[in-house]
Design an enzyme around this catalytic site. Structure first.
Site, PDB file in Angstrom:
ATOM      1  N   GLU A 130       0.845  -1.210   0.000  1.00 40.58           N
ATOM      2  CA  GLU A 130       0.000   0.000   0.000  1.00 40.58           C
ATOM      3  C   GLU A 130       0.877   1.255   0.000  1.00 40.58           C
ATOM      4  O   GLU A 130       0.566   2.251  -0.658  1.00 40.58           O
ATOM      5  CB  GLU A 130      -0.889  -0.077   1.246  1.00 40.58           C
ATOM      6  N   THR A 182      -4.323   8.411  -4.829  1.00 41.53           N
ATOM      7  CA  THR A 182      -4.393   8.541  -3.376  1.00 41.53           C
ATOM      8  C   THR A 182      -3.293   9.478  -2.863  1.00 41.53           C
ATOM      9  O   THR A 182      -3.532  10.300  -1.973  1.00 41.53           O
ATOM     10  CB  THR A 182      -4.281   7.155  -2.711  1.00 41.53           C
TER      11      THR A 182
HETATM   12  N1  HSE Z   1      -7.602   6.195   4.169  1.00 40.73           N
HETATM   13  C1  HSE Z   1      -7.006   6.292   2.862  1.00 40.73           C
HETATM   14  C2  HSE Z   1      -7.156   7.713   2.362  1.00 40.73           C
HETATM   15  C3  HSE Z   1      -7.698   5.340   1.939  1.00 40.73           C
HETATM   16  O1  HSE Z   1      -8.246   8.250   2.450  1.00 40.73           O
HETATM   17  O2  HSE Z   1      -6.174   8.294   1.887  1.00 40.73           O
HETATM   18  C4  HSE Z   1      -7.209   5.381   0.518  1.00 40.73           C
HETATM   19  O3  HSE Z   1      -7.898   4.417  -0.221  1.00 40.73           O
END
Ligand code: HSE
Length: 310
Positions: A130, A182
């Site tokens: 990730e 992201t």
């Molecule tokens: N919690 C993470 C974000 C999830 O919002 O950046 C990304 O899929």
């Protein structure tokens, strides 16, 4: 060790769930990445892409590769994996595409190794994947992908994952056809939060967990509000406010940005309402001429699945 060929079905997930940035997520039915995996007597990982996304196959640049390499660091001997990956979850769509690759790969690898690692270990390995995809080691897609249902990530260091019991819920996913990375969606977030917003936010996180555990739909609905992240990120998603407002008018309990977007999720008590919300989504995006993909599905309480092929 198992001399088997397995198929891993790793589900899409919705992270954050409005108020729970980086600490809450749930798994979706029907939308899965597929990995065909087998053990090989040679250290390392070979990745074969079976889709058109052109993701790198060099293990150190690939979410699957990095997650498996993290696992191999804790294994001795001439052991490796061959993995064919078919991504049905589009990268950059906001429903946990990278997490499905990472979590699916380590879960499948562990199965072939007769489950020598715990789920917490697997989450730890997958978080390395990730990090390659998004620049951050969050677990709010990985944990629900592995466990199914809703999960609370109370802490990532040390890992503390709590599966949250909940009623069966329907979900409408609305994916306006743009891509949001992201890493970009994280880079625009403010580093400080107003105390008054934080107070409202932790009230909602507690309320949402309590509502899920008590099957209290009104409490779930009241708690699906994000005072911290959504006001900043929603500017990246065309017609977000309109979509959410009209989805709730159509009967959804609530919703928000799915993960870092651009997908939007709306939760409903029944399938008919979720289908009504989908119809609204098509109208909202045809009004501005932006193509949209929509799915109506439900909460996946099972998480990642393995099918033996031989
Ligand atoms: N919690 C993470 C974000 C999830 O919002 O950046 C990304 O899929």
């Amino acid at each position: 060790m198992k001399n088997k060929i397995i198929k891993v079905l790793a589900p899409a997930t919705v992270a954050n769930v409005a108020c729970g940035f980086d600490v809450l997520g749930f798994a979706l039915s029907d939308i899965n990445d597929e990995l065909i995996m087998r053990l090989v007597p040679k250290r390392g990982v070979t990745i074969i892409n079976k889709d058109d996304f052109n993701l790198p196959t060099e293990p150190t640049q690939n979410v699957i590769g990095v997650s498996i390499l993290a696992m191999l660091e804790e294994i001795e001997g001439e052991i490796g994996f061959e993995i064919e990956s078919t991504k049905n979850i589009k990268p950059g769509s906001g429903i946990g595409s990278s997490a499905a690759s990472a979590a699916g790969a380590v879960y499948g690898a562990n199965y072939l190794l007769n489950n020598r690692f715990s789920n917490e270990d697997l989450i730890r390995f997958a978080m390395c994947g990730e990090e390659v995809a998004s620049g951050s080691k969050h677990a709010d897609n990985i944990a629900p992908c592995i466990y199914g249902g809703f999960t609370l990530i109370r802490s990532t260091a040390p890992l503390d994952i709590i599966p949250i019991p909940s009623p069966f819920l329907y979900v409408t996913i609305v994916h306006p056809q743009i891509e949001v990375k992201t890493s970009d969606a994280r880079s625009i977030l403010k580093k400080q939060v107003l105390l008054s917003d934080a107070v409202k936010q932790w009230g909602n996180v507690g309320g949402l967990i309590a509502g899920l555990m008590k099957n209290d739909y009104d409490l779930i609905s009241r708690s699906l509000v994000d005072h911290v992240i959504e006001p900043v990120r929603s500017i990246l998603i065309p017609n977000f406010d309109e979509m959410k407002k009209r989805g709730i008018e159509a009967g959804a309990l609530g919703g928000g940005i799915s993960g870092s977007g651009p997908s939007i999720f709306l939760i409903s008590k029944d399938q008919k309402t979720a289908l009504d919300v989908e119809k609204v989504a098509k109208d909202v995006y045809s009004e501005i001429g932006l193509p949209v993909f929509t799915y109506v599905t439900n909460l996946n309480k099972r998480g990642v699945q393995i099918i033996e092929m031989n």
